[in-house]
Design an enzyme around this catalytic site. Structure first.
Site, PDB file in Angstrom:
ATOM      1  N   GLY A   1       1.690  -4.447  13.655  1.00 13.62           N
ATOM      2  CA  GLY A   1       1.793  -3.590  12.338  1.00 13.62           C
ATOM      3  C   GLY A   1       1.898  -2.121  13.205  1.00 13.62           C
ATOM      4  O   GLY A   1       1.906  -1.873  14.386  1.00 13.62           O
TER       5      GLY A   1
ATOM      6  N   ALA B   1       6.686  -9.171  15.667  1.00 11.52           N
ATOM      7  CA  ALA B   1       6.341  -7.798  15.062  1.00 11.52           C
ATOM      8  C   ALA B   1       5.098  -7.608  14.924  1.00 11.52           C
ATOM      9  O   ALA B   1       4.422  -8.336  14.631  1.00 11.52           O
ATOM     10  CB  ALA B   1       7.246  -7.578  13.655  1.00 11.52           C
TER      11      ALA B   1
ATOM     12  N   ILE C   1       0.984  -1.192   0.057  1.00 19.06           N
ATOM     13  CA  ILE C   1      -0.154   0.029  -0.146  1.00 19.06           C
ATOM     14  C   ILE C   1       0.807   1.275  -0.100  1.00 19.06           C
ATOM     15  O   ILE C   1       0.271   2.317  -0.206  1.00 19.06           O
ATOM     16  CB  ILE C   1      -0.958  -0.044   1.257  1.00 19.06           C
ATOM     17  CG1 ILE C   1      -1.878   0.896   1.379  1.00 19.06           C
ATOM     18  CG2 ILE C   1      -0.143  -0.112   2.693  1.00 19.06           C
ATOM     19  CD1 ILE C   1      -3.147   1.117   2.416  1.00 19.06           C
TER      20      ILE C   1
ATOM     21  N   GLY D   1       0.924   0.631  10.826  1.00 20.31           N
ATOM     22  CA  GLY D   1       0.430   1.839   9.621  1.00 20.31           C
ATOM     23  C   GLY D   1      -0.423   2.551  10.365  1.00 20.31           C
ATOM     24  O   GLY D   1      -0.366   3.670  10.061  1.00 20.31           O
ATOM     25  N   GLU D   2      -1.166   2.021  11.406  1.00 18.22           N
ATOM     26  CA  GLU D   2      -2.186   3.065  12.021  1.00 18.22           C
ATOM     27  C   GLU D   2      -2.015   3.661  13.226  1.00 18.22           C
ATOM     28  O   GLU D   2      -2.209   4.798  13.376  1.00 18.22           O
ATOM     29  CB  GLU D   2      -3.623   2.155  12.251  1.00 18.22           C
ATOM     30  CG  GLU D   2      -4.230   2.161  10.810  1.00 18.22           C
ATOM     31  CD  GLU D   2      -5.195   0.651  10.603  1.00 18.22           C
ATOM     32  OE1 GLU D   2      -4.649  -0.358  10.779  1.00 18.22           O
ATOM     33  OE2 GLU D   2      -6.147   1.050  10.286  1.00 18.22           O
TER      34      GLU D   2
END
Lengths: 327, 781
Positions: free
Chosen positions: B724, B722, B495, B726-727
Site C-alpha cells: 500500500g 504490491a 476512499i 496511502g500512508e
C-alpha cells in the site's frame, strides 16, 4: 442566519434613509458581513445593498490624485494602471489581501470597515469587543494579537488597505443621514481608548462613499510588505506600508504605518522622524525600524511580532533605496 | 477450499495474529513485463467526478428526505441542568427534536450512548433536530433553550494525567488503559556504553483531517409490514469501511447483517476519520426509525472540526545515545498523547522508535490521556507521523553532535531485519531509496545552496517505514459476460485513492482483456463481499490479490469452455487483448464472439485473498527529502523542493500512485508548517473550528514534488507483489522539513507546526544564546 429584509436603493438619499434604522447594515461585497451574520455575530434586520448606487464603482483622476469609489473591488485596485503607477503601495496592499476569489468580491469600503478577526470575538466570547467585560486573549492564545495600543482589548485591525491609505495620506469621504464629511484616513480608525466595540469613526447610518488619494510629492515611492503564516489567504501577522519621498538619497518625507500589530493601523511617527532629512541607508533603516516598534508590549505568545514588525520595516526601507530601482 | 488459519493481520501499522478464514492461492508471479498493470491509466471514475455526476453520501435525495442538524455544547464539560425544546418542536417544518431525555437508547460505541446529560467537550452533541429543510433546522437549533452547570475540565494531555486533574467524564479515569511499555535489550547498559547522547522533548500538535467531504449520512429505516420484525436499514455513508459500518449499525440497531445495507460509491476523503459508521450515522438511523422517513445528517465544517476527529497531540520525552562512530546504543521514548473525551485508541507513536533503526536497547512508554476535547481518530499513518518526527529529529541532533552526515548516520544504523522481532523482511530496498533520493535532491550539495540576504536554505531528510502488505479476509468475483465485457465485484470502497482503477487493471492483466472492457463494482455491502476497510494502506494489497485469483479462475473456466468448442486442450489456449488465441494453430476467437455460439452464459470466477506468510515481515520503506528556505525576518518556512522515494513493491498505476504521494506530501507540509487545532487552556474551547483559522496549505505553499518508486515487486507479500501507498507519503514529511529547517538555521526545532512564531522564537532564543541569527538579519539591509 436570522431572517432579514433586503433593499437595493438606487439613490444615496434613499440609502441613507434606510440606514437610519440602527438595525440596518450596508452591504458591499459581503465577504465579511455575510460570515458575521452566519456566525450570529451581527443580526441586522435589513441589508441595504449599496451596489446599485451610482458612482461608487469608479476610479477617477482628481487634481493629480485619484478618487476611488467605495465599491471598487480589491481586484480592480490591484490591477488598475493608474493605481499601479502612481500609488503602487496601494496596489501591493490590495493584492496581499485574502484570495483572488475574495478580492473579486471584496470592496475598498468593506475592507476598511471589516470587523476584527480575534478568535475570541469571532468565537462568540463575551469579550470587550462583543460588549462584555473581559479580554480572553491576555491569558490565552494571543499569538495573532496586538503588541501595540492594546490595553484592554488586544484586537489587531485586519485591513491591508488601511495602512496603505494612511501612508498615502488619503482622505475618506463619508455619507450619513446628516450629510457628507471627510476624514483623514488616519483619523478614520478608532483605538480601544475611544471605543471597545467599534473600529471606525462611522456614526450609525453613515457609510464610506469614496477614498481620495492626493498627489504624491516628487520622488515618492512606496511598498507594502505583509508577513503571513502561509503563502496566501491569511491576515497579516504583521505588515508595513512605507511611503517615502526621496531626493537623491535624502528622505524628504516618510510615512510608515504598521498593520496587524495594533487595534488600528499603527502609524509610526518616531520612525518617520528618524528618516526625514536623513540619507536612506542600512543604518537609518535599522534605526527607523527600531523606533517603529518602540513601546511594544507583547503578551505571552506574540513577542515574535516585535522582531517581525521591525524586520519588515527594515526590509521595506531597503526595497525603497534608490539603487534598488523600486518605485 | 476455505479453512481457518492464523495469519498476520495488520491494522494501521500494528500487526496482530488473528484467526481468519483464508483460502490458499498459488498463482505464479506475473512475468517481468506486464501489459496493463504498471501502466499509467486515468481513473475510470474520473469523467463521472469531473462532470459532477458522481454521487457522494450528501448528494443522495430520497422521497421524503428530512434534514437533521446538531446542537453542540459550548462548554468543554458541563451537566445539562435543563433543556427545553418546546419552542423548536412547535416551529413549522420540525418533525422531532431529540435530547438526552428522549433519545432512543442504543450503545453506539463501546459503552457510549448517543446523547448524555453530561457533555464532555466543546462540540459534544446536545440535541438533534429533524426538519423539512436544512434552513429550518438551523432556525430550530436557536429555539432550544439549554441551561448548563459547567464542570471542571482539562484540555491538556499531560495535565490530564495528573493525579489532581478533574475527571474528563464523571466517574471515569483520564488514563487510557495502563502505559504500554515495550523494551528490547537493556536500556541502562545502552546509555552507559554510549559516547554521546541527546535528551529532548518533542511536541506535536493536534491536527484535524478536514476532509473536503465532511462526515455525512443519509439513513433510511424501512419498517416491515409486521412492525420492526422485518425492518431494514439502508445507509448512504461516507465511510472507509462499509462492512465495519454495516456490522456496527446492525449491532446497535438490533438488526441481522443482511438487513443493513451500506453504500459508499465515492468519498471526498477519510484519512482515518471515517473507519466505520460515524456517530452521525447512528443518530440518523435512530431518527429515521423515529420519524418514519429517510434522514440526512451532514456535519458542517464546525462540527467536523469539533467532533470529526483529529491526530492527537503528543509530548515525546526522548533520550538517544550512540557510540563515537554513530552506532545507536540506546533509544528511550516516553510518549503522552491526547485522545479526547470518548473512546479512541492510542496510536502507535512508539512504532518508529522501535523499528526504524538497528538499536540493541530500546524502551518505549506510550500513554493515552483523555481530555475534554472531541474524540481523536486515526489520521493517515497514525502514530508514525508523530513518532517519526521525534526519532528523526533526534537522529539529526546526534549527527550534528558527532559531525556525521545525517544520511550516513542512518546507513550506519540500518536494520536489515526487523529489529523488533529479528524476522527477515519479505523485501527491503531502503538503501536504494536513500541513494536515489540523495541524488535527486542533491544531498551532497546541501551546504552549497544559493544564498540570499535574509534567507537561509537547507536540506533535510527522514526515513519511512510502514506496513501495507494487506491480508485476508477479502473476496472478489470476476464475471465474464457473453459480449466479452468483464465485471469485477468486490466489497471494497474507493476512499479516493483510485483503487477502482487499480482493481480493473489487475483483472484486465490477468484475463488478457483490454482495460476498457472491465468495470468494477464496489462500495455496496449488499452487492459485494467482505473486504477490509480502506485503512492501513491495505485495500489494494488485500482486495487486489482476491481479484487476481478470481480473474484467473474466470480465465481458466473460459479457456476450458473454448477448448471444448475448438476441440483442443485448454493448455493450448491463451487470451491476448480480448482474443482467445491458440498457441499452436494461431487461431483467434474474440471473447465477445462467443455469444453467437453459446447464447446466454455467464462465467463467474471466484477469488479470495490468501494468508500472509508467517516467516517474513512485510513492510514498506521510503526516504523523503526536503529543501527549505527560511526567511529570517518573517520566520516563514518555504518548502522549495521535495523528493519522495518509496519502496512499496510493484506499482499498479504509476499515475494514481504519484497522486497519492502528492497528496501525502502536501498534507505533511500542512502538518509541518501550519495546521493546528488551537485549544484555549483557560476556557477549554477550540478557537479555530473553521477553515479560516485552521490553516491548510495554499497552492503557494506547495513546492515541486518529485516522486520516485523503486517498483521492485515483493512476491512474498501477496499475489500482486504490491504494497500500500496511502500512508507512507505523509510519514516523513514533517521530520524532513524540520531537519531542513534545523540545517538551514542552526537552531533545533522540536515543536510542530513550525509557524513563524515558533521559528522566530527559536531564532531569537538561539541568537540571544550567542548562536547564528541576529547578524543575518542586520545583513538583510
Amino acid at each position: 442566519m436570522r431572517p432579514f429584509d433586503y433593499a437595493a436603493p438606487a439613490t444615496m438619499t434613499e440609502a441613507t434613509q434606510l440606514l437610519r434604522d440602527v438595525a440596518a447594515a450596508p452591504l458591499g461585497g459581503g465577504t465579511d458581513l455575510l460570515p458575521l451574520m452566519k456566525d450570529g455575530l451581527v443580526e441586522p434586520s435589513r441589508l441595504v445593498d449599496l451596489r446599485r448606487l451610482p458612482g461608487l464603482e469608479s476610479i477617477e483622476p482628481v487634481a493629480g490624485g485619484l478618487r476611488l469609489g467605495a465599491l471598487v473591488t480589491l481586484d480592480r485596485i490591484e490591477s488598475d494602471d493608474a493605481i499601479r503607477t502612481g500609488f503602487r503601495l496601494l496596489a501591493e496592499a490590495a493584492s496581499a489581501a485574502s484570495s483572488p476569489q475574495l478580492r473579486n468580491m471584496g470592496t475598498l469600503g468593506g475592507n476598511l470597515c471589516q470587523r476584527p478577526r480575534c478568535w475570541y470575538f469571532r468565537g462568540g466570547y463575551r469579550c470587550f469587543r462583543a460588549g462584555g467585560d473581559a479580554c480572553y486573549a491576555v491569558g490565552g492564545e494571543n499569538e495573532y494579537l496586538a503588541i501595540l495600543g492594546g490595553d484592554p482589548c488586544y484586537i489587531v485591525h485586519p485591513s491591508d488597505v488601511g495602512p496603505a491609505l494612511i501612508a498615502l495620506d488619503a482622505q475618506i469621504a463619508l455619507q450619513g443621514p446628516d450629510g457628507r464629511r471627510f476624514v483623514q484616513a488616519e483619523d478614520f480608525f478608532v483605538g480601544v481608548k475611544e471605543s471597545l466595540t467599534r473600529e471606525t469613526v462611522l456614526e450609525p447610518g453613515e457609510i464610506v462613499t469614496h477614498v481620495e488619494l492626493p498627489a504624491q510629492p516628487s520622488g515618492a515611492r512606496g511598498t507594502y510588505l505583509k508577513a503571513m503564516d502561509r503563502g496566501a489567504w491569511s491576515f497579516a501577522l504583521a505588515a508595513v506600508a512605507a511611503q517615502l519621498a526621496l531626493d537623491g538619497g535624502i528622505v524628504r518625507d516618510a510615512r510608515i504605518v504598521l498593520g496587524g500589530v495594533a487595534p488600528t493601523p499603527w502609524r509610526c511617527p518616531a520612525a518617520e522622524q528618524a528618516l526625514v532629512g536623513a540619507t536612506l541607508s542600512g543604518t537609518t533603516a535599522a534605526l527607523a525600524a527600531a523606533r517603529a516598534v518602540e513601546g511594544a508590549q507583547p503578551m505571552s505568545r506574540n513577542a515574535y511580532k516585535v522582531d517581525l514588525a521591525r524586520g519588515l520595516v527594515e526590509r521595506a526601507l531597503a526595497r525603497l533605496m534608490p539603487d534598488r530601482g523600486s518605485g | 477450499m476455505p479453512r481457518v488459519a492464523k495469519t498476520k493481520v495488520e491494522v494501521e501499522g500494528r500487526t496482530e495474529e488473528r484467526y481468519s478464514i483464508v483460502e490458499e492461492s498459488r498463482l505464479p508471479a506475473w512475468p517481468e513485463t506486464t501489459n496493463i498493470v504498471g501502466r499509467s491509466v486515468r481513473r475510470i471514475e474520473g469523467p463521472e467526478k469531473v462532470a459532477g455526476r458522481a454521487q457522494y453520501a450528501s448528494d443522495i435525495r430520497l422521497p421524503g428526505l428530512l434534514s437533521a442538524r446538531v446542537l453542540r455544547s459550548p462548554h468543554p464539560h458541563a451537566q445539562i441542568r435543563q433543556i427545553d425544546a418546546s419552542r423548536a418542536q412547535h416551529l413549522p417544518g420540525v418533525h422531532t427534536v431529540v435530547t438526552w431525555e428522549n433519545v432512543p437508547h442504543i450503545e453506539w460505541d463501546k459503552g457510549n450512548v448517543l446523547l448524555e446529560r453530561e457533555v464532555s467537550f466543546h462540540g459534544d452533541e446536545v440535541a438533534i433536530v429533524v426538519t423539512e429543510s436544512d434552513e429550518i433546522a438551523q432556525d430550530a437549533l436557536r429555539l432550544i433553550d439549554v441551561t448548563y452547570d459547567p464542570l471542571p475540565f482539562v484540555v491538556d494531555a499531560v495535565s490530564a494525567l495528573d493525579r489532581n486533574a478533574p475527571a474528563v467524564r464523571h466517574g471515569r479515569s483520564n488514563w487510557v488503559d495502563e502505559p504500554l511499555i515495550t523494551t528490547r535489550g537493556d536500556i541502562s547498559t545502552g546509555f552507559a556504553v554510549g559516547a554521546v547522547s541527546i535528551e529532548a522533548t518533542f511536541r506535536t500538535q493536534a491536527a484535524v483531517h478536514n476532509c473536503v467531504e465532511p462526515h455525512a449520512t443519509v439513513a433510511w429505516w424501512q419498517s416491515g409490514s409486521a412492525g420492526s420484525g422485518d425492518a431494514q436499514l439502508v445507509v448512504y455513508e461516507s465511510t472507509q469501511g462499509i462492512f465495519s459500518a454495516r456490522d456496527d449499525l446492525a449491532r446497535a440497531m438490533g438488526l441481522p447483517l443482511n438487513r443493513v445495507h451500506v453504500i459508499t460509491q465515492h468519498m471526498g476523503g477519510g484519512f482515518g476519520a471515517k473507519q466505520s459508521a460515524g456517530k452521525q450515522a447512528f443518530l440518523a438511523a435512530v431518527l429515521s426509525r423515529a420519524v418514519g422517513q429517510p434522514v440526512r445528517l451532514v456535519l458542517d465544517r464546525e462540527g467536523e472540526n469539533l467532533a470529526g476527529g483529529y491526530r492527537g497531540e503528543t509530548v515525546q520525552d526522548v533520550r538517544v545515545s550512540a557510540t563515537a562512530d554513530g552506532r545507536l546504543t540506546a533509544i528511550r521514548a516516553s510518549i503522552t498523547t491526547g485522545v479526547g473525551a470518548y473512546h479512541a485508541g492510542t496510536m502507535e507513536v512508539d512504532g518508529p522508535y522501535r523499528t526504524l533503526y538497528a538499536c540493541p536497547n530500546v524502551e518505549t512508554t506510550l500513554q493515552g490521556a483523555h481530555t475534554n476535547i472531541g474524540p481523536a481518530a486515526p489520521f493517515r499513518a497514525p502514530g508514525y507521523v508523530e513518532g517519526t518526527f521525534g526519532i528523526e529529529r533526534a537522529m539529526d541532533e546526534i549527527a550534528d553532535q558527532l559531525g556525521i552526515d545525517p544520511l550516513e548516520l542512518r546507513r550506519r544504523n540500518d536494520a536489515p531485519v526487523d529489529p523488533d522481532t529479528g524476522q527477515r523482511y519479505s523485501a527491503r530496498h531502503l538503501d536504494d531509496c536513500y541513494r536515489i533520493g540523495g541524488e535527486v535532491i542533491g544531498w551532497d550539495q546541501r551546504h552549497r545552496l544559493p544564498e540570499e540576504p535574509g534567507i537561509r536554505r537547507g536540506i533535510g531528510m527522514a526515513s519511512v517505514i510502514w506496513s501495507g502488505g494487506g491480508g485476508p479476509p477479502a473476496f472478489a468475483l470476476v464475471k465474464i459476460n457473453p459480449d466479452g465485457c468483464v465485471e469485477v465485484v468486490t466489497g471494497a470502497q474507493d476512499i479516493g485513492t483510485g483503487v477502482r482503477t487499480a482493481l480493473a487493471q489487475v483483472a484486465a492483466e490477468e484475463l488478457g482483456v483490454p482495460l476498457e472492457h472491465v468495470s468494477v463494482a464496489l462500495g455496496d455491502t449488499a452487492a459485494g463481499f467482505t473486504a477490509p476497510g480502506s485503512v492501513g494502506s491495505m485495500t489494494l494489497s488485500s482486495v487486489g490479490p482476491a481479484v487476481r485469483v478470481a480473474a484467473a479462475d474466470a480465465r481458466g473456466q473460459l479457456l476450458e469452455i473454448v477448448a471444448e468448442l475448438l476441440d483442443v486442450a485448454p493448455t493450448e489456449l491463451t487470451i491476448r487483448n480480448g482474443d482467445i488465441v491458440s498457441t499452436t494453430s494461431g487461431r483467434r476467437v474474440p471473447v465477445s464472439g462467443l455469444a453467437g455460439q453459446l447464447g446466454d452464459f455467464l462465467i463467474i470466477g471466484r477469488g479470495a485473498r490468501g494468508p500472509n506468510r508467517s516467516d517474513v515481515r512485510v513492510r514498506s520503506f521510503g526516504a523523503q527529502f526536503a529543501q527549505v528556505a527560511v526567511d529570517l525576518v518573517t520566520g516563514r518556512v518555504l518548502v522549495e523542493r521535495f523528493v519522495s522515494v518509496h519502496d512499496v513493491g510493484r506499482i499498479i498505476n504509476p499515475m494514481t500512485a504519484e497522486s497519492q504521494v502528492f497528496g501525502g506530501v502536501i498534507q505533511g507540509i500542512g502538518y509541518a508548517l501550519m495546521e493546528r487545532q488551537v485549544r484555549d487552556g483557560p476556557t477549554g474551547r477550540v478557537l479555530n473550528p473553521n477553515l479560516d483559522e485552521y490553516k491548510v496549505p495554499s497552492a503557494l505553499d506547495i513546492p515541486e514534488i518529485i516522486v520516485r518508486f523503486i517498483g521492485q515487486p515483493d512476491p512474498a507479500a501477496n499475489d500482486l507483489g504490491a504494497k500500500g501507498l496511502g500512508e507512507p507519503p505523509i510519514i516523513g514529511v514533517a521530520a524532513a522539513v524540520a531537519n531542513a529547517v534545523a540545517g538551514a538555521t542552526g537552531v533545533r526545532i522540536r515543536e510542530l507546526p513550525m509557524t513563524p512564531r515558533v521559528v522566530l522564537d527559536a531564532l531569537r532564543g538561539a541568537s540571544s544564546a550567542g548562536r547564528r541569527g541576529e547578524e543575518d538579519r542586520d545583513a538583510t539591509i
